[in-house]
Write an enzyme that holds these catalytic residues in place. Structure first.
Site, PDB file in Angstrom:
ATOM      1  N   CYS A 119       0.964  -1.030  -0.145  1.00 17.58           N
ATOM      2  CA  CYS A 119      -0.133   0.195  -0.186  1.00 17.58           C
ATOM      3  C   CYS A 119       0.725   1.154   0.153  1.00 17.58           C
ATOM      4  O   CYS A 119       2.102   1.265   0.047  1.00 17.58           O
ATOM      5  CB  CYS A 119      -0.957   0.028   1.209  1.00 17.58           C
ATOM      6  SG  CYS A 119      -2.393   1.277   1.209  1.00 17.58           S
ATOM      7  N   CYS A 121      -0.238   4.360   1.829  1.00 20.64           N
ATOM      8  CA  CYS A 121      -0.647   5.187   2.602  1.00 20.64           C
ATOM      9  C   CYS A 121       0.446   5.520   3.667  1.00 20.64           C
ATOM     10  O   CYS A 121       0.452   6.754   4.304  1.00 20.64           O
ATOM     11  CB  CYS A 121      -1.999   4.878   3.267  1.00 20.64           C
ATOM     12  SG  CYS A 121      -1.779   3.196   4.296  1.00 20.64           S
ATOM     13  N   CYS A 129      -3.978   6.279  -0.114  1.00 19.55           N
ATOM     14  CA  CYS A 129      -3.343   4.965  -0.472  1.00 19.55           C
ATOM     15  C   CYS A 129      -2.858   4.512  -1.878  1.00 19.55           C
ATOM     16  O   CYS A 129      -2.546   3.724  -2.394  1.00 19.55           O
ATOM     17  CB  CYS A 129      -4.474   3.615  -0.357  1.00 19.55           C
ATOM     18  SG  CYS A 129      -4.789   3.648   1.686  1.00 19.55           S
ATOM     19  N   LYS A 194     -12.419  -4.914   2.073  1.00 21.30           N
ATOM     20  CA  LYS A 194     -11.903  -4.073   3.073  1.00 21.30           C
ATOM     21  C   LYS A 194     -12.738  -2.745   3.166  1.00 21.30           C
ATOM     22  O   LYS A 194     -13.065  -2.045   2.349  1.00 21.30           O
ATOM     23  CB  LYS A 194     -10.383  -3.750   2.618  1.00 21.30           C
ATOM     24  CG  LYS A 194      -9.975  -2.492   3.721  1.00 21.30           C
ATOM     25  CD  LYS A 194      -8.427  -2.311   3.174  1.00 21.30           C
ATOM     26  CE  LYS A 194      -7.894  -1.162   4.364  1.00 21.30           C
ATOM     27  NZ  LYS A 194      -6.530  -1.232   4.012  1.00 21.30           N
ATOM     28  N   ARG A 204      -3.525   3.713  12.277  1.00 20.42           N
ATOM     29  CA  ARG A 204      -3.025   4.844  11.730  1.00 20.42           C
ATOM     30  C   ARG A 204      -2.110   5.396  12.699  1.00 20.42           C
ATOM     31  O   ARG A 204      -1.143   6.170  12.333  1.00 20.42           O
ATOM     32  CB  ARG A 204      -4.080   5.528  11.166  1.00 20.42           C
ATOM     33  CG  ARG A 204      -4.596   5.002  10.275  1.00 20.42           C
ATOM     34  CD  ARG A 204      -6.061   5.637   9.593  1.00 20.42           C
ATOM     35  NE  ARG A 204      -6.721   4.752   8.592  1.00 20.42           N
ATOM     36  CZ  ARG A 204      -7.870   5.000   8.085  1.00 20.42           C
ATOM     37  NH1 ARG A 204      -8.587   6.099   8.514  1.00 20.42           N
ATOM     38  NH2 ARG A 204      -8.685   4.222   7.248  1.00 20.42           N
ATOM     39  N   ARG A 216     -11.024   7.590   3.438  1.00 20.92           N
ATOM     40  CA  ARG A 216     -10.715   6.666   2.533  1.00 20.92           C
ATOM     41  C   ARG A 216     -12.023   6.111   1.833  1.00 20.92           C
ATOM     42  O   ARG A 216     -12.059   5.096   1.067  1.00 20.92           O
ATOM     43  CB  ARG A 216      -9.945   5.543   3.072  1.00 20.92           C
ATOM     44  CG  ARG A 216      -8.678   5.816   3.681  1.00 20.92           C
ATOM     45  CD  ARG A 216      -7.735   4.606   3.752  1.00 20.92           C
ATOM     46  NE  ARG A 216      -6.789   4.924   4.639  1.00 20.92           N
ATOM     47  CZ  ARG A 216      -5.650   5.593   4.657  1.00 20.92           C
ATOM     48  NH1 ARG A 216      -5.467   6.611   3.717  1.00 20.92           N
ATOM     49  NH2 ARG A 216      -4.865   5.722   5.573  1.00 20.92           N
ATOM     50  N   LYS A 247     -11.655  -7.588   6.034  1.00 21.71           N
ATOM     51  CA  LYS A 247     -11.162  -6.863   6.930  1.00 21.71           C
ATOM     52  C   LYS A 247     -12.158  -5.409   7.255  1.00 21.71           C
ATOM     53  O   LYS A 247     -12.588  -4.888   6.484  1.00 21.71           O
ATOM     54  CB  LYS A 247      -9.972  -6.380   6.456  1.00 21.71           C
ATOM     55  CG  LYS A 247      -9.123  -5.346   7.417  1.00 21.71           C
ATOM     56  CD  LYS A 247      -7.917  -4.986   6.844  1.00 21.71           C
ATOM     57  CE  LYS A 247      -7.440  -3.771   7.459  1.00 21.71           C
ATOM     58  NZ  LYS A 247      -6.570  -2.886   6.639  1.00 21.71           N
ATOM     59  N   SER A 273      -6.631  -3.342  14.235  1.00 20.94           N
ATOM     60  CA  SER A 273      -6.068  -2.609  15.516  1.00 20.94           C
ATOM     61  C   SER A 273      -7.005  -2.160  16.482  1.00 20.94           C
ATOM     62  O   SER A 273      -6.838  -2.137  17.725  1.00 20.94           O
ATOM     63  CB  SER A 273      -5.126  -1.296  14.840  1.00 20.94           C
ATOM     64  OG  SER A 273      -6.080  -0.458  14.123  1.00 20.94           O
ATOM     65  N   TYR A 312      -3.359  -9.348  16.294  1.00 18.91           N
ATOM     66  CA  TYR A 312      -2.148  -9.074  16.748  1.00 18.91           C
ATOM     67  C   TYR A 312      -2.118 -10.037  18.127  1.00 18.91           C
ATOM     68  O   TYR A 312      -1.110  -9.861  18.945  1.00 18.91           O
ATOM     69  CB  TYR A 312      -2.474  -7.460  17.217  1.00 18.91           C
ATOM     70  CG  TYR A 312      -2.395  -6.564  16.258  1.00 18.91           C
ATOM     71  CD1 TYR A 312      -1.295  -6.071  15.617  1.00 18.91           C
ATOM     72  CD2 TYR A 312      -3.856  -6.320  15.711  1.00 18.91           C
ATOM     73  CE1 TYR A 312      -1.284  -5.253  14.521  1.00 18.91           C
ATOM     74  CE2 TYR A 312      -3.667  -5.396  14.531  1.00 18.91           C
ATOM     75  CZ  TYR A 312      -2.430  -4.991  13.893  1.00 18.91           C
ATOM     76  OH  TYR A 312      -2.747  -4.096  12.810  1.00 18.91           O
TER      77      TYR A 312
HETATM   78  C1  PBG Z   1      -2.919   0.220   4.931  1.00 17.15           C
HETATM   79  C2  PBG Z   1      -3.342  -0.628   5.884  1.00 17.15           C
HETATM   80  C3  PBG Z   1      -4.371  -0.412   7.080  1.00 17.15           C
HETATM   81  C4  PBG Z   1      -4.386  -1.596   7.823  1.00 17.15           C
HETATM   82  C5  PBG Z   1      -3.885  -2.438   7.281  1.00 17.15           C
HETATM   83  N1  PBG Z   1      -3.237  -2.105   5.809  1.00 17.15           N
HETATM   84  C6  PBG Z   1      -4.696   1.040   7.533  1.00 17.15           C
HETATM   85  C7  PBG Z   1      -5.580   1.689   6.533  1.00 17.15           C
HETATM   86  O1  PBG Z   1      -6.472   0.760   5.493  1.00 17.15           O
HETATM   87  O2  PBG Z   1      -6.027   2.840   6.793  1.00 17.15           O
HETATM   88  C8  PBG Z   1      -5.201  -1.661   9.146  1.00 17.15           C
HETATM   89  C9  PBG Z   1      -4.850  -2.406  10.142  1.00 17.15           C
HETATM   90  C10 PBG Z   1      -5.145  -2.495  11.359  1.00 17.15           C
HETATM   91  O3  PBG Z   1      -6.143  -1.474  11.787  1.00 17.15           O
HETATM   92  O4  PBG Z   1      -4.890  -3.079  12.128  1.00 17.15           O
HETATM   93  N2  PBG Z   1      -3.741   0.610   4.069  1.00 17.15           N
END
Ligand code: PBG
Length: 327
Positions: A119, A121, A129, A194, A204, A216, A247, A273, A312
């Site tokens: 990615c 970002c 992204c 996603k 983030r 996004r 996700k 996260s 995690y």
């Molecule tokens: C990158 C990405 C993100 C996550 C995984 N790859 C962040 C986003 O899309 O803003 C999130 C993973 C997480 O929150 O644990 N694009």
């Protein structure tokens, strides 16, 4: 009472309960997300994700060792560069942070399996992204950058690449690029389904990747939609994705379930996260039993149809499996 059906009969003992279990899980299906950052001697805790750290390349092997001892065999690498620019050049630089981490990690722990998040970002000054055209991400202009990023990861030793940008056509662009460079056998795990989710908040913070303007929603999915998730999943399979990811996980188990019925490739779910942070925070307050919640969230995800679980809590789950608490 003349009851014929007595479901409780099969719940009478631990032996019997384990015998009739419908969901069986294995450490081999766990993937641990890991943050690597420029610098040396760094092992800093992420404030909104207690127990998770950013590692500099020299400290990464310590964590890889812990993972390997816990029986977690796969990692997903995320890079935190020092330098960001409009075109996210750190994402595909030969000496980019993920590329350096891969070379070191493969040398030290060649038996672990390395997947990289593809990615832009974390690498763009604007935090989106892809590359921008005015105030929106330019889909088609972004594709070659993503392909280049994936290629540079594979050249540095990645075993699998995982595009998370949500641009249309990126799986195809990455597949073509890898194939034309002789990497036909490197699998792609697509973050196909996603959603634009507030559950990514702590990530983030961890990666410093929040968009500097806007959000996004023009590329990640609207969380009201289910059928659109199937469309994304099927499109990515057609484009050559080997594994489809959904996700986040926790609030999206209906999607995991439907996607796993609709596609004939393995389905992964990413417990992100925000899910981690909620469990940690509530446990710290003494309001939930952390270990039991981790087990329930994990098993629920597999029960919904996931075959692969990114979390995690991978090390903890591996231990709970070892102890026979789940499995
Ligand atoms: C990158 C990405 C993100 C996550 C995984 N790859 C962040 C986003 O899309 O803003 C999130 C993973 C997480 O929150 O644990 N694009």
């Amino acid at each position: 009472m003349e009851l014929i059906q007595r479901p409780r009969r099969l719940r009478g003992s631990e032996v019997l309960r384990k015998m009739v279990r419908e969901t069986r899980i294995d450490k081999a299906s766990l993937i641990y997300p890991l943050f690597v950052k420029e610098g040396t001697g760094i092992e800093e805790e992420i404030p909104s994700m207690e127990g998770q750290y950013r590692y500099s390349v020299d400290r990464l092997p310590y964590e890889l060792e812990r993972l390997s001892e816990a029986g977690v065999g796969s990692v997903m690498l995320f890079g935190i560069p020092d330098h960001k620019d409009e075109k996210g050049s750190g994402a595909y630089a030969e000496d980019g942070i993920v590329q350096k981490a891969l070379r070191e990690a493969k040398k030290r722990f060649p038996d672990l399996y390395y997947i990289t998040d593809v990615c832009m970002c974390e690498y763009t000054s604007h935090g989106h992204c892809g590359v921008l055209c005015d105030h929106d991400v330019d889909n088609d202009e972004t594709l070659p950058f993503l392909a280049q990023t994936a290629l540079s990861h594979v050249q540095a030793g990645a075993d699998m690449v995982a595009p998370s940008d949500m641009m249309d056509g990126r799986v195809r662009a990455i597949r073509d690029c890898l194939d034309s460079h002789g990497f036909q056998n490197t699998p792609i795990m697509s973050y196909a389904v996603k959603y634009a989710s507030a559950f990514y908040g702590p990530f983030r913070d961890a990666a410093g990747s929040a968009p500097s303007f806007g959000d996004r929603k023009s590329y990640q999915m609207d969380f009201h939609n289910r059928r659109e998730g199937l469309k994304e999943a099927l499109t990515d399979v057609q484009e050559g994705a080997d594994i489809i990811m959904v996700k986040p996980a926790l609030s999206y188990l209906d999607i995991v379930s439907e996607v796993s019925k609709a596609v004939h490739v393995p389905v992964a779910a990413y417990s992100v996260s925000g899910e981690y942070a909620m469990v940690k925070a509530a446990a710290k307050m003494g309001w939930i039993d952390e270990e039991k919640i981790i087990c329930e969230m994990a098993v629920g995800t597999y029960r919904a149809g996931a075959q692969i679980y990114l979390t995690y809590f991978a090390k903890e789950i591996a231990r709970f499996m070892e102890e026979g608490r789940i499995g």
